[in-house]
Design a protein around this motif. Structure first.
Motif, short mmCIF file in Angstrom:
data_model
loop_
_atom_site.label_atom_id
_atom_site.label_comp_id
_atom_site.label_asym_id
_atom_site.label_seq_id
_atom_site.Cartn_x
_atom_site.Cartn_y
_atom_site.Cartn_z
N GLY A 37 -3.32 15.55 1.99
CA GLY A 37 -3.23 16.22 3.56
C GLY A 37 -1.42 15.39 4.14
N PHE A 38 -1.73 14.20 4.31
CA PHE A 38 -0.51 13.73 4.10
C PHE A 38 -0.14 12.87 3.94
CE2 PHE A 38 -4.99 14.18 6.83
CZ PHE A 38 -4.74 15.40 7.72
N PRO A 39 0.46 12.75 3.06
CA PRO A 39 1.21 12.23 1.98
C PRO A 39 2.47 11.53 2.98
CG PRO A 39 1.86 14.82 1.77
CD PRO A 39 0.93 14.67 2.67
N GLY A 40 2.43 10.35 2.32
CA GLY A 40 3.48 8.98 3.34
C GLY A 40 2.82 8.50 4.39
N THR A 41 2.01 9.26 5.19
CA THR A 41 1.74 8.36 6.20
C THR A 41 0.64 7.80 6.12
OG1 THR A 41 1.97 10.91 6.90
CG2 THR A 41 0.44 9.60 8.30
N PRO A 42 0.54 6.26 7.25
CA PRO A 42 0.01 5.40 6.70
C PRO A 42 -1.79 5.43 7.47
CG PRO A 42 1.78 4.40 8.25
CD PRO A 42 1.90 6.12 7.89
N LEU A 43 -2.47 5.39 5.77
CA LEU A 43 -3.68 4.74 5.76
C LEU A 43 -4.51 5.11 7.73
CD1 LEU A 43 -5.70 3.61 2.82
CD2 LEU A 43 -5.89 6.04 3.50
N PRO A 44 -5.45 5.33 7.83
CA PRO A 44 -6.39 5.13 9.90
C PRO A 44 -6.34 3.78 10.05
CG PRO A 44 -6.89 7.47 9.18
CD PRO A 44 -6.21 6.55 7.95
N MET A 87 -2.12 -1.70 -3.69
CA MET A 87 -2.92 -0.50 -3.86
C MET A 87 -2.01 0.79 -2.75
SD MET A 87 -6.54 -1.25 -4.19
CE MET A 87 -7.76 -2.35 -4.90
N ALA A 88 -1.87 -0.12 -1.79
CA ALA A 88 -1.51 0.89 -0.58
C ALA A 88 -0.67 -0.37 0.72
CB ALA A 88 -2.26 1.91 -0.04
N PRO A 89 0.37 -0.42 0.04
CA PRO A 89 1.75 -0.96 0.99
C PRO A 89 1.40 -0.56 2.39
CG PRO A 89 2.90 -0.99 -0.70
CD PRO A 89 1.70 -0.27 -0.94
N GLY A 90 1.32 -1.62 3.52
CA GLY A 90 1.34 -0.82 5.23
C GLY A 90 0.41 0.64 4.92
N GLY A 91 -0.67 0.62 4.23
CA GLY A 91 -2.22 1.37 4.27
C GLY A 91 -1.18 2.92 3.75
N ILE A 92 0.08 2.60 3.28
CA ILE A 92 0.99 4.08 2.40
C ILE A 92 0.54 3.88 0.96
CG2 ILE A 92 2.79 5.66 1.01
CD1 ILE A 92 3.77 4.28 3.87
N ILE A 93 -0.13 4.39 0.50
CA ILE A 93 -1.10 5.16 -1.16
C ILE A 93 0.16 4.65 -2.05
CG2 ILE A 93 -2.43 6.07 -3.03
CD1 ILE A 93 -3.88 7.10 -0.25
N LEU A 94 0.02 3.81 -3.12
CA LEU A 94 1.12 4.29 -4.05
C LEU A 94 0.87 4.63 -5.21
CD1 LEU A 94 1.58 0.12 -4.79
CD2 LEU A 94 3.30 1.75 -3.51
N PRO A 95 1.89 5.57 -5.67
CA PRO A 95 1.57 6.81 -6.85
C PRO A 95 0.53 6.78 -7.35
CG PRO A 95 3.63 6.66 -6.86
CD PRO A 95 2.77 5.46 -5.82
N GLU A 96 0.66 4.79 -7.80
CA GLU A 96 -0.11 4.46 -9.39
C GLU A 96 -1.41 3.99 -8.97
OE1 GLU A 96 2.80 3.30 -8.31
OE2 GLU A 96 2.76 1.56 -8.37
N PHE A 97 -2.04 3.51 -7.97
CA PHE A 97 -3.13 3.62 -7.24
C PHE A 97 -3.68 5.35 -6.84
CE2 PHE A 97 -5.83 2.94 -3.20
CZ PHE A 97 -7.41 2.23 -4.55
N TYR A 98 -2.93 5.89 -6.56
CA TYR A 98 -3.17 7.49 -6.81
C TYR A 98 -3.71 7.76 -8.60
CZ TYR A 98 -4.10 12.07 -5.39
OH TYR A 98 -4.36 13.30 -5.58
N ASN A 99 -3.01 7.70 -8.58
CA ASN A 99 -3.73 7.58 -10.09
C ASN A 99 -5.20 6.97 -10.38
OD1 ASN A 99 -1.64 8.96 -11.12
ND2 ASN A 99 -0.66 7.45 -12.30
N SER A 100 -4.90 5.54 -10.20
CA SER A 100 -6.61 4.96 -10.05
C SER A 100 -7.52 5.50 -9.61
CB SER A 100 -6.51 4.16 -10.05
OG SER A 100 -5.35 3.24 -10.31
N LEU A 101 -7.36 6.36 -8.44
CA LEU A 101 -7.95 6.92 -7.92
C LEU A 101 -8.76 7.95 -8.48
CD1 LEU A 101 -6.15 6.93 -3.74
CD2 LEU A 101 -8.72 5.79 -4.37
#
Length: 593
Positions: free
Chosen positions: A65-72, A80-94
């Motif tokens: 929904g909000f690509p590139g936006t840090p997690l709340p 996994m998510a430096p600065g709250g931004i989800i990495l592509p490889e972590f997204y694959n794991s998700l």
């Protein structure tokens, strides 16, 4: 197959009214052999994994929904998510772990582990499972499997990232995904879990065949028992196939074998065949117990016998049988021979026939019923509605010319969630609220139950129905950032809408969690039969003591004797002796032997 219990069978499984040795806390609550305690253990374990799987889904939807936006809430590590931004490889794991936890550690143990353990002995009038220690072993195999899967998040390279189907060659080597040890832990964990399922299935089948109460003939069994019996057979036959594939894939990763490595002469399509030969029966392992639960609750809510009891049993058996010859429809994109594709297309479409019979019989049961809109009943009716939607979209994908263009799109995501999430989860909510008295001796709060149902049903449809549309417009599955593709950018408002709907759906589950937990201590005390139902478990106290029944029950009729003309009540327990003042009720289940 016509054997029913004799006193000899019960000598090692004493009823509540017979002698029981005193048990320590550890034997009573942790390493328990009581089927009800084991059912509760499966319940709490799988609800925790359901919460985890749902949490992973909300993180995925945040990215979509909000690509590139840090997690709340920035609590994930830098890997996994430096600065709250989800990495592509972590997204694959998700994506991988959401599917894995939901299917293998949440829905399957909830439907098979919880309801199988709780209901089979109670509904056949047995004191316990045929092999109580094997039953305990089954649960304690599932626990380390879950821990191993969880641990994979924290090893170097992270958790598995090849999807819940782990297609080869993506899963054969870490060089494709960057995941080495995490993928191996995924394989070991599922192998253990599969062994747990097999031991459980052996117990279910043996118990149902050998420990039925006197008078409980096959066609006097509740449909839940029939569904769990046939599901156990599917588990027993399907799980070894997956186990074999898992071992082969693990040796490819660790011992240098080449079963699935094309560069060394292996065959990656062999994994797809092995996985889906297990995987399609697995779909019905997840849905058949749900069908049994729903049949039970709808008859109770409508105060009518199940319409077409025999045809319901034969439909369950037919669905299970056909599930073995349809696996190829998952592989239409593999380049299979068109004649073979036509064969799989035909068999897949045929499976719609027994499925339609069940829907027709549920509607027939509701027709002109004295409807009681209880929370379990509402969830069961929702199951039927969502199963129809999921089933209709399945007919599209059974057709090769239609499946090929939509196969890798969100249309498939919508379909699987309507069948497995919408179908299974609403049946689970229905079953938990219906048999809650047999678990904890109290009733869940009806008002909060209905608020949870309404919010879940609306948010669920707002989240998943639009996926059909964005799938037909070409949005791919397993996509990290839809805004990277110009032709998908106009669809982004839909992704935002779906993400908000998923967040609302997730939030409503905390109402269920609160109601579930508080009702254990604060819920209204339930008598033996708060739903005024017929089957044997409702003749036992709520909750039943160790041994379940004071003495061996005797069964005189079928499980759906509602609204019998001339009867004093609108239900008659299966264990009530025949009363000549009651007019006979000519249901198929009441007279069959």
């Amino acid at each position: 197959m016509s054997h029913v219990a004799t006193k000899t069978d019960y000598d090692l499984l004493p009823f509540a009214g017979e002698h029981h040795e005193e048990l320590s806390f550890v034997r009573k609550y942790i390493f328990s052999t009581d089927h009800k305690t084991i059912g509760k253990q499966f319940l709490f374990m799988s609800l925790l994994f359901l919460l985890l799987g749902g949490t992973l889904a909300t993180v995925m939807r945040w990215q979509l929904g909000f690509p590139g936006t840090p997690l709340p809430v920035d609590i994930l590590p830098e890997t996994m998510a430096p600065g709250g931004i989800i990495l592509p490889e972590f997204y694959n794991s998700l994506v991988t772990m959401h599917g894995t936890f939901m299917i293998f550690f949440a829905i399957m143990p909830l439907l098979v582990g919880v309801f199988g353990n709780l209901l089979i002995p109670l509904q056949i009038g047995a004191a316990d499972m045929a092999f109580p220690k094997l039953n305990m072993f089954s649960f304690w195999l599932a626990v380390p499997a879950g821990f191993i899967m969880l641990a994979s998040f924290f090893v170097e390279g992270g958790a598995a990232g090849a999807g819940w189907t782990s297609y080869a060659p993506l899963s054969t080597s870490g060089e494709f995904t960057g995941v080495y040890l995490g993928q191996q832990l995924w394989l070991i964990s599922l192998f253990l879990l599969g062994f747990s399922s097999i031991t459980g299935a052996v117990n279910y089948i043996t118990t149902i065949i050998n420990l039925r109460a006197p008078g409980l003939t096959w066609f006097r069994l509740p449909l839940t028992v029939w569904a769990l019996f046939i599901t156990a057979i599917l588990v027993l036959l399907a799980m070894p196939i997956l186990a074999g594939g898992l071992i082969m894939l693990l040796t490819d990763q660790t011992l240098g074998t080449t079963f699935f490595k094309p560069e060394l002469g292996g065959e990656p399509l062999l994994w797809q065949h092995l996985f889906w030969y297990f995987g399609h029966p697995e779909v019905y392992i997840l849905i058949l117990p749900a069908m049994g639960i729903v049949s039970e609750v709808i008859a109770n809510g409508a105060r009518k016998p199940v319409f077409g009891y025999h045809s319901m049993v034969f439909a369950i058996a037919a669905i299970a049988l056909l599930s073995w010859i349809v696996w190829g429809h998952h592989m239409f994109m593999s380049g299979m021979n068109p004649r073979l594709g036509m064969t799989f297309m035909f068999t897949t479409i045929v499976i719609a026939v027994p499925s339609a019979i069940k829907v027709f019989n549920w509607l027939g049961t509701l027709w002109k019923g004295n409807i009681h809109f209880t929370t379990p009943f509402l969830h069961s009716v929702a199951f039927v509605a969502l199963f129809i939607i999921g089933g209709l979209s399945g007919v599209f994908m059974a057709s090769t010319p239609v499946d090929i263009p939509i196969h890798d799109t969100y249309f498939i995501v919508a379909h699987i969630h309507y069948v497995l999430f919408g179908g299974s989860l609403f049946a689970i909510f229905s079953g938990i609220t219906y048999w809650y008295p047999k678990l904890f001796g109290t009733l869940m709060n009806e008002t909060w139950g209905k608020i949870h149902f309404i919010g879940t049903f609306i948010a669920y449809n707002l989240a998943f129905f639009p996926m059909h549309g964005i799938g037909l417009q070409g949005m791919m599955r397993r996509l990290y950032d839809p805004t990277l593709y110009a032709y998908l950018q106009p669809l982004q408002p839909w992704n935002v809408f779906i993400s908000y709907s998923v967040f609302v759906l997730f939030a409503f589950q905390f109402i269920f969690a609160a109601n579930f937990l508080l009702s254990i201590w604060k819920g209204k005390k339930a008598g033996p039969n708060p739903w005024r139902a017929n089957s044997i478990e409702w003749s036992a106290p709520s909750p039943p003591p160790h041994g379940n029944f004071e003495r061996m029950p005797v069964v005189y009729r079928g499980p759906y004797e509602y609204s019998v003309p001339g009867a004093r009540e609108d239900f008659i327990l299966q264990t009530d002796p025949p009363d000549s003042s009651v007019a006979p009720h000519h249901t198929s289940a009441s007279t069959s032997h």
